[in-house]
Design a protein around this motif. Structure first.
Motif, PDB file in Angstrom:
ATOM      1  N   GLY A  71       0.545  -1.290  -0.366  1.00  0.00           N
ATOM      2  CA  GLY A  71      -0.117  -0.165   0.353  1.00  0.00           C
ATOM      3  C   GLY A  71       0.629   1.057  -0.084  1.00  0.00           C
ATOM      4  O   GLY A  71       0.056   2.708  -0.248  1.00  0.00           O
ATOM      5  N   LEU A  72       2.119   1.140   0.487  1.00  0.00           N
ATOM      6  CA  LEU A  72       3.466   2.359   0.369  1.00  0.00           C
ATOM      7  C   LEU A  72       3.169   2.762  -0.948  1.00  0.00           C
ATOM      8  O   LEU A  72       3.563   3.797  -1.117  1.00  0.00           O
ATOM      9  N   LEU A  73       2.870   2.363  -1.534  1.00  0.00           N
ATOM     10  CA  LEU A  73       3.180   2.111  -3.493  1.00  0.00           C
ATOM     11  C   LEU A  73       1.809   2.659  -4.274  1.00  0.00           C
ATOM     12  O   LEU A  73       1.850   2.829  -4.896  1.00  0.00           O
ATOM     13  N   LEU A  74       1.199   1.775  -3.955  1.00  0.00           N
ATOM     14  CA  LEU A  74      -0.141   1.326  -4.515  1.00  0.00           C
ATOM     15  C   LEU A  74      -0.817   2.694  -3.671  1.00  0.00           C
ATOM     16  O   LEU A  74      -1.905   3.476  -5.543  1.00  0.00           O
ATOM     17  N   LEU A  75      -1.003   3.137  -2.882  1.00  0.00           N
ATOM     18  CA  LEU A  75      -2.324   4.402  -2.786  1.00  0.00           C
ATOM     19  C   LEU A  75      -1.757   5.493  -2.911  1.00  0.00           C
ATOM     20  O   LEU A  75      -2.707   6.122  -3.916  1.00  0.00           O
ATOM     21  N   PRO A  76      -0.471   5.752  -3.177  1.00  0.00           N
ATOM     22  CA  PRO A  76      -0.092   7.465  -3.140  1.00  0.00           C
ATOM     23  C   PRO A  76      -0.301   7.020  -5.122  1.00  0.00           C
ATOM     24  O   PRO A  76      -0.571   7.801  -5.877  1.00  0.00           O
ATOM     25  N   ALA A  77       0.157   5.912  -5.725  1.00  0.00           N
ATOM     26  CA  ALA A  77      -0.504   5.445  -7.230  1.00  0.00           C
ATOM     27  C   ALA A  77      -1.869   6.797  -7.173  1.00  0.00           C
ATOM     28  O   ALA A  77      -1.680   7.289  -8.646  1.00  0.00           O
ATOM     29  N   LEU A  78      -2.271   6.052  -6.625  1.00  0.00           N
ATOM     30  CA  LEU A  78      -3.462   6.147  -6.658  1.00  0.00           C
ATOM     31  C   LEU A  78      -4.194   7.932  -6.647  1.00  0.00           C
ATOM     32  O   LEU A  78      -5.102   8.366  -7.336  1.00  0.00           O
ATOM     33  N   LEU A  79      -4.125   8.503  -5.730  1.00  0.00           N
ATOM     34  CA  LEU A  79      -4.222   9.734  -5.142  1.00  0.00           C
ATOM     35  C   LEU A  79      -3.376  10.286  -6.550  1.00  0.00           C
ATOM     36  O   LEU A  79      -3.686  11.928  -6.419  1.00  0.00           O
ATOM     37  N   LEU A  80      -2.024  10.084  -7.155  1.00  0.00           N
ATOM     38  CA  LEU A  80      -1.688  10.559  -8.072  1.00  0.00           C
ATOM     39  C   LEU A  80      -2.137  10.617  -9.358  1.00  0.00           C
ATOM     40  O   LEU A  80      -2.091  11.865 -10.404  1.00  0.00           O
ATOM     41  N   GLY A  81      -2.080   9.343  -9.219  1.00  0.00           N
ATOM     42  CA  GLY A  81      -2.912   9.193 -11.189  1.00  0.00           C
ATOM     43  C   GLY A  81      -4.212   9.314 -10.943  1.00  0.00           C
ATOM     44  O   GLY A  81      -4.987   9.697 -12.182  1.00  0.00           O
ATOM     45  N   LEU A  82      -4.766   9.830  -9.999  1.00  0.00           N
ATOM     46  CA  LEU A  82      -6.752   9.707 -10.841  1.00  0.00           C
ATOM     47  C   LEU A  82      -6.940  11.611 -10.531  1.00  0.00           C
ATOM     48  O   LEU A  82      -6.051  12.256 -10.276  1.00  0.00           O
ATOM     49  N   PRO A  83      -7.816  11.789 -11.302  1.00  0.00           N
ATOM     50  CA  PRO A  83      -8.202  13.590 -11.793  1.00  0.00           C
ATOM     51  C   PRO A  83      -7.943  13.949 -10.272  1.00  0.00           C
ATOM     52  O   PRO A  83      -8.388  13.618  -9.604  1.00  0.00           O
ATOM     53  N   ALA A  84      -7.856  15.782 -10.482  1.00  0.00           N
ATOM     54  CA  ALA A  84      -7.401  15.378  -9.034  1.00  0.00           C
ATOM     55  C   ALA A  84      -8.735  16.299  -8.349  1.00  0.00           C
ATOM     56  O   ALA A  84      -8.572  16.721  -7.414  1.00  0.00           O
ATOM     57  N   HIS A  85      -9.754  16.073  -8.909  1.00  0.00           N
ATOM     58  CA  HIS A  85     -11.302  16.306  -8.311  1.00  0.00           C
ATOM     59  C   HIS A  85     -11.753  15.949  -7.829  1.00  0.00           C
ATOM     60  O   HIS A  85     -12.978  15.690  -6.535  1.00  0.00           O
TER      61      HIS A  85
END
Length: 260
Positions: free
Chosen positions: A30-44
């Motif tokens: 999750g140290l990698l997966l969650l930040p990747a999702l937070l950065l990869g999804l649209p800003a809104h």
């Protein structure tokens, strides 16, 4: 599917693959997966969607790793399920308290604990390398249910990062398991806690199912590959990955506490 580019979908899938491997070996994907999702999804996009999608992806990889381990490692599945149910209860309690508590106060304490754990593992090279000598005593089983189940489950609901790694360490110390068997057991426990969290996110409608389905295929491949790698390389290899993940977790918490 959210409005993201094909390139970003590929990046997220690769992150899911690597996260699945890390999580299967020693926890902490999750140290990698969650930040990747937070950065990869649209800003809104609300953060809850990243959290829910993360759980939907992770439970697939964790389940694949658990099945792979259970076929080849000496895992006490009934005991793992009991610890998992206790962790599910603990995580529910942690989530309840998280609503009214600032986790910023706890992060420095967790960093100190992690650094102490890292020092212990470095200074005790034999930690987690010897196979269990026999069935665990009832006292150790109760301690594992209390610490690895209720205690770490509570932490998972309250804060979360590094839960899988804490599980591996606790199971190794309390049940005297080798690191490979502890990782295998932790995967079954993680399946229970992930299922509970995913059910909550699904009920709230904060899971991006189409994106999760694509990423889950890669997470599953990473999880199964990671489990096979750990089984092949043994406890010495898991020990190295464990220390790497512990230091990465300390760095992440330190950044969130003082730099973010």
């Amino acid at each position: 599917m959210p409005d993201i580019s094909l390139t970003m979908v590929v990046v997220l899938c690769l992150a899911a693959l690597v996260a699945g491997w890390i999580d299967a070996v020693v926890g902490g994907g999750g140290l990698l997966l969650l930040p990747a999702l937070l950065l990869g999804l649209p800003a809104h996009t609300p953060a809850a969607y990243a959290l829910g999608t993360n759980k939907a992806v992770a439970i697939v990889g964790t389940s694949g790793a658990a099945v792979t381990y259970a076929r080849k490692a000496p895992v006490d599945v009934p005991l793992a399920v009991r610890i998992g149910l206790a962790a599910l209860a603990g995580s529910s309690g942690g989530a309840f308290f998280a609503a009214g508590m600032s986790t910023e106060v706890l992060k420095p304490v967790i960093m100190v604990v992690l650094l102490a754990v890292a020092a212990f593992v470095i200074l005790r090279p034999a930690f987690g390398t010897a196979p269990a000598t026999g069935p665990a005593s009832p006292r150790r089983i109760l301690a594992a249910i209390g610490l690895a189940g209720l205690g770490i489950g509570f932490y998972d609901g309250l804060i979360g990062p590094g839960t899988g790694t804490f599980l591996v360490l606790a199971l190794t110390a309390v049940l005297h398991l080798d690191l490979v068997t502890a990782s295998a057991t932790a995967k079954i426990v993680n399946c229970c806690t992930n299922a509970g969290a995913l059910a909550t996110f699904a009920w709230q409608g904060t899971v991006l199912w189409q994106l999760a389905a694509v990423m889950a295929v890669f997470n599953l491949a990473g999880g199964m590959l990671g489990a096979r790698t750990a089984l092949k390389k043994g406890s010495g290899f898991v020990r190295v990955v464990l220390l790497s993940v512990v230091f990465a977790l300390v760095a992440k918490l330190a950044y969130e506490q003082w730099l973010a």
